[in-house]
Design a protein around this motif. Sequence first.
Motif, mmCIF file in Angstrom:
data_model
loop_
_atom_site.group_PDB
_atom_site.id
_atom_site.type_symbol
_atom_site.label_atom_id
_atom_site.label_comp_id
_atom_site.label_asym_id
_atom_site.label_seq_id
_atom_site.Cartn_x
_atom_site.Cartn_y
_atom_site.Cartn_z
ATOM 1 N N ARG A 1 0.873 -1.173 0.000
ATOM 2 C CA ARG A 1 0.000 0.000 0.000
ATOM 3 C C ARG A 1 0.909 1.221 0.000
ATOM 4 O O ARG A 1 1.731 1.400 0.899
ATOM 5 N N ALA A 2 0.760 2.062 -1.040
ATOM 6 C CA ALA A 2 1.551 3.278 -1.152
ATOM 7 C C ALA A 2 1.108 4.296 -0.105
ATOM 8 O O ALA A 2 0.047 4.153 0.521
ATOM 9 N N ALA A 3 1.890 5.345 0.063
ATOM 10 C CA ALA A 3 1.584 6.380 1.049
ATOM 11 C C ALA A 3 0.228 7.027 0.793
ATOM 12 O O ALA A 3 -0.456 7.434 1.735
ATOM 13 N N ASP A 4 -0.203 7.075 -0.476
ATOM 14 C CA ASP A 4 -1.506 7.679 -0.801
ATOM 15 C C ASP A 4 -2.665 6.698 -0.662
ATOM 16 O O ASP A 4 -3.807 7.017 -0.966
ATOM 17 N N GLY A 5 -2.383 5.477 -0.211
ATOM 18 C CA GLY A 5 -3.418 4.474 0.001
ATOM 19 C C GLY A 5 -3.630 3.514 -1.152
ATOM 20 O O GLY A 5 -4.385 2.553 -1.034
ATOM 21 N N THR A 6 -2.970 3.760 -2.284
ATOM 22 C CA THR A 6 -3.093 2.887 -3.443
ATOM 23 C C THR A 6 -2.543 1.494 -3.124
ATOM 24 O O THR A 6 -1.428 1.365 -2.632
ATOM 25 N N ILE A 7 -3.332 0.465 -3.420
ATOM 26 C CA ILE A 7 -2.890 -0.918 -3.217
ATOM 27 C C ILE A 7 -2.207 -1.401 -4.493
ATOM 28 O O ILE A 7 -2.661 -1.097 -5.594
ATOM 29 N N TYR A 8 -1.107 -2.129 -4.335
ATOM 30 C CA TYR A 8 -0.397 -2.660 -5.492
ATOM 31 C C TYR A 8 0.068 -4.084 -5.225
ATOM 32 O O TYR A 8 0.155 -4.517 -4.079
ATOM 33 N N MET A 9 0.348 -4.791 -6.313
ATOM 34 C CA MET A 9 0.878 -6.154 -6.226
ATOM 35 C C MET A 9 1.944 -6.313 -7.299
ATOM 36 O O MET A 9 1.963 -5.574 -8.289
ATOM 37 N N GLY A 10 2.830 -7.266 -7.089
ATOM 38 C CA GLY A 10 3.890 -7.509 -8.054
ATOM 39 C C GLY A 10 4.721 -8.704 -7.639
ATOM 40 O O GLY A 10 4.245 -9.605 -6.954
ATOM 41 N N ALA A 11 5.985 -8.668 -8.044
ATOM 42 C CA ALA A 11 6.913 -9.761 -7.750
ATOM 43 C C ALA A 11 8.276 -9.172 -7.409
ATOM 44 O O ALA A 11 8.605 -8.050 -7.812
ATOM 45 N N ALA A 12 9.057 -9.929 -6.680
ATOM 46 C CA ALA A 12 10.414 -9.512 -6.328
ATOM 47 C C ALA A 12 11.323 -10.729 -6.322
ATOM 48 O O ALA A 12 10.875 -11.858 -6.102
ATOM 49 N N THR A 13 12.594 -10.472 -6.566
ATOM 50 C CA THR A 13 13.627 -11.498 -6.483
ATOM 51 C C THR A 13 14.709 -11.000 -5.539
ATOM 52 O O THR A 13 15.199 -9.883 -5.688
ATOM 53 N N LEU A 14 15.061 -11.817 -4.562
ATOM 54 C CA LEU A 14 16.075 -11.478 -3.577
ATOM 55 C C LEU A 14 17.238 -12.444 -3.731
ATOM 56 O O LEU A 14 17.049 -13.658 -3.674
ATOM 57 N N THR A 15 18.433 -11.884 -3.953
ATOM 58 C CA THR A 15 19.625 -12.685 -4.210
ATOM 59 C C THR A 15 20.726 -12.305 -3.227
ATOM 60 O O THR A 15 21.053 -11.117 -3.111
ATOM 61 N N PRO A 16 21.343 -13.271 -2.536
ATOM 62 C CA PRO A 16 22.444 -12.935 -1.633
ATOM 63 C C PRO A 16 23.675 -12.508 -2.424
ATOM 64 O O PRO A 16 23.977 -13.071 -3.472
ATOM 65 N N THR A 17 24.363 -11.497 -1.910
ATOM 66 C CA THR A 17 25.619 -11.057 -2.511
ATOM 67 C C THR A 17 26.786 -11.225 -1.537
ATOM 68 O O THR A 17 27.925 -10.949 -1.883
ATOM 69 N N GLY B 1 4.422 -2.815 -14.106
ATOM 70 C CA GLY B 1 5.217 -2.563 -15.303
ATOM 71 C C GLY B 1 6.531 -1.843 -15.060
ATOM 72 O O GLY B 1 7.290 -1.604 -15.996
ATOM 73 N N ASN B 2 6.822 -1.472 -13.820
ATOM 74 C CA ASN B 2 8.075 -0.798 -13.489
ATOM 75 C C ASN B 2 9.020 -1.765 -12.787
ATOM 76 O O ASN B 2 8.584 -2.612 -12.008
ATOM 77 N N THR B 3 10.310 -1.599 -13.050
ATOM 78 C CA THR B 3 11.329 -2.401 -12.378
ATOM 79 C C THR B 3 12.164 -1.485 -11.503
ATOM 80 O O THR B 3 12.617 -0.424 -11.948
ATOM 81 N N SER B 4 12.357 -1.873 -10.250
ATOM 82 C CA SER B 4 13.185 -1.136 -9.298
ATOM 83 C C SER B 4 14.261 -2.072 -8.790
ATOM 84 O O SER B 4 14.030 -3.278 -8.672
ATOM 85 N N VAL B 5 15.438 -1.526 -8.489
ATOM 86 C CA VAL B 5 16.542 -2.340 -7.992
ATOM 87 C C VAL B 5 17.099 -1.728 -6.714
ATOM 88 O O VAL B 5 17.049 -0.513 -6.516
ATOM 89 N N GLY B 6 17.625 -2.604 -5.855
ATOM 90 C CA GLY B 6 18.202 -2.120 -4.616
ATOM 91 C C GLY B 6 19.218 -3.080 -4.048
ATOM 92 O O GLY B 6 19.390 -4.198 -4.535
ATOM 93 N N VAL B 7 19.900 -2.611 -3.018
ATOM 94 C CA VAL B 7 20.842 -3.437 -2.265
ATOM 95 C C VAL B 7 20.447 -3.359 -0.802
ATOM 96 O O VAL B 7 19.906 -2.349 -0.339
ATOM 97 N N GLY B 8 20.688 -4.458 -0.082
ATOM 98 C CA GLY B 8 20.257 -4.519 1.302
ATOM 99 C C GLY B 8 21.295 -5.106 2.229
ATOM 100 O O GLY B 8 22.279 -5.717 1.796
ATOM 101 N N LEU B 9 21.031 -4.926 3.503
ATOM 102 C CA LEU B 9 21.900 -5.398 4.566
ATOM 103 C C LEU B 9 21.027 -5.942 5.686
ATOM 104 O O LEU B 9 20.047 -5.295 6.076
ATOM 105 N N THR B 10 21.351 -7.122 6.181
ATOM 106 C CA THR B 10 20.629 -7.650 7.333
ATOM 107 C C THR B 10 21.253 -7.097 8.604
ATOM 108 O O THR B 10 22.474 -7.016 8.739
ATOM 109 N N VAL B 11 20.378 -6.701 9.525
ATOM 110 C CA VAL B 11 20.783 -6.191 10.829
ATOM 111 C C VAL B 11 19.863 -6.872 11.840
ATOM 112 O O VAL B 11 18.708 -6.494 11.975
#
Length: 117
Positions: A31-47, A60-70
């Motif tokens: 749910r976006a900040a404006d209340g819009t509900i969305y669905m999609g898919a994600a892939t999580l890969t260890p680096t 229809g949009n692709t976003s990429v990121g990097v993460g850290l476990t804490v």
Amino acid sequence: MPRLALGLLAASLCIQPVAAQRSGFYAVEGRAADGTIYMGAATLTPTGPQTWRITWRVSGNTSVGVGLTVGKLLVIGYISDRETGVAAYEVRPDGRLVGRWTQGAEGGVGTETLIPR
């Protein structure tokens, strides 16, 4: 004492490694900040032992990121539509990632759950 040792052994066999629960494909529900509900898919890969790469495909949009476990948190910095954002997810025992995110100059807060597939 043997009963305690047996109990600890049984409990340890039921616990899966956190990293194994988080690697792979996810369904995305949010749910976006404006209340819009969305669905999609994600892939999580260890680096690395505590680092991750994530790719989201939503509307229809692709976003990429990097993460850290804490501890029990997965914290991700990402880029989407030329804007930077950050997300923080609590790693649940069933492998779901339940979190909050913000993006861009407006700074609203959305919610998102990643469900292992």
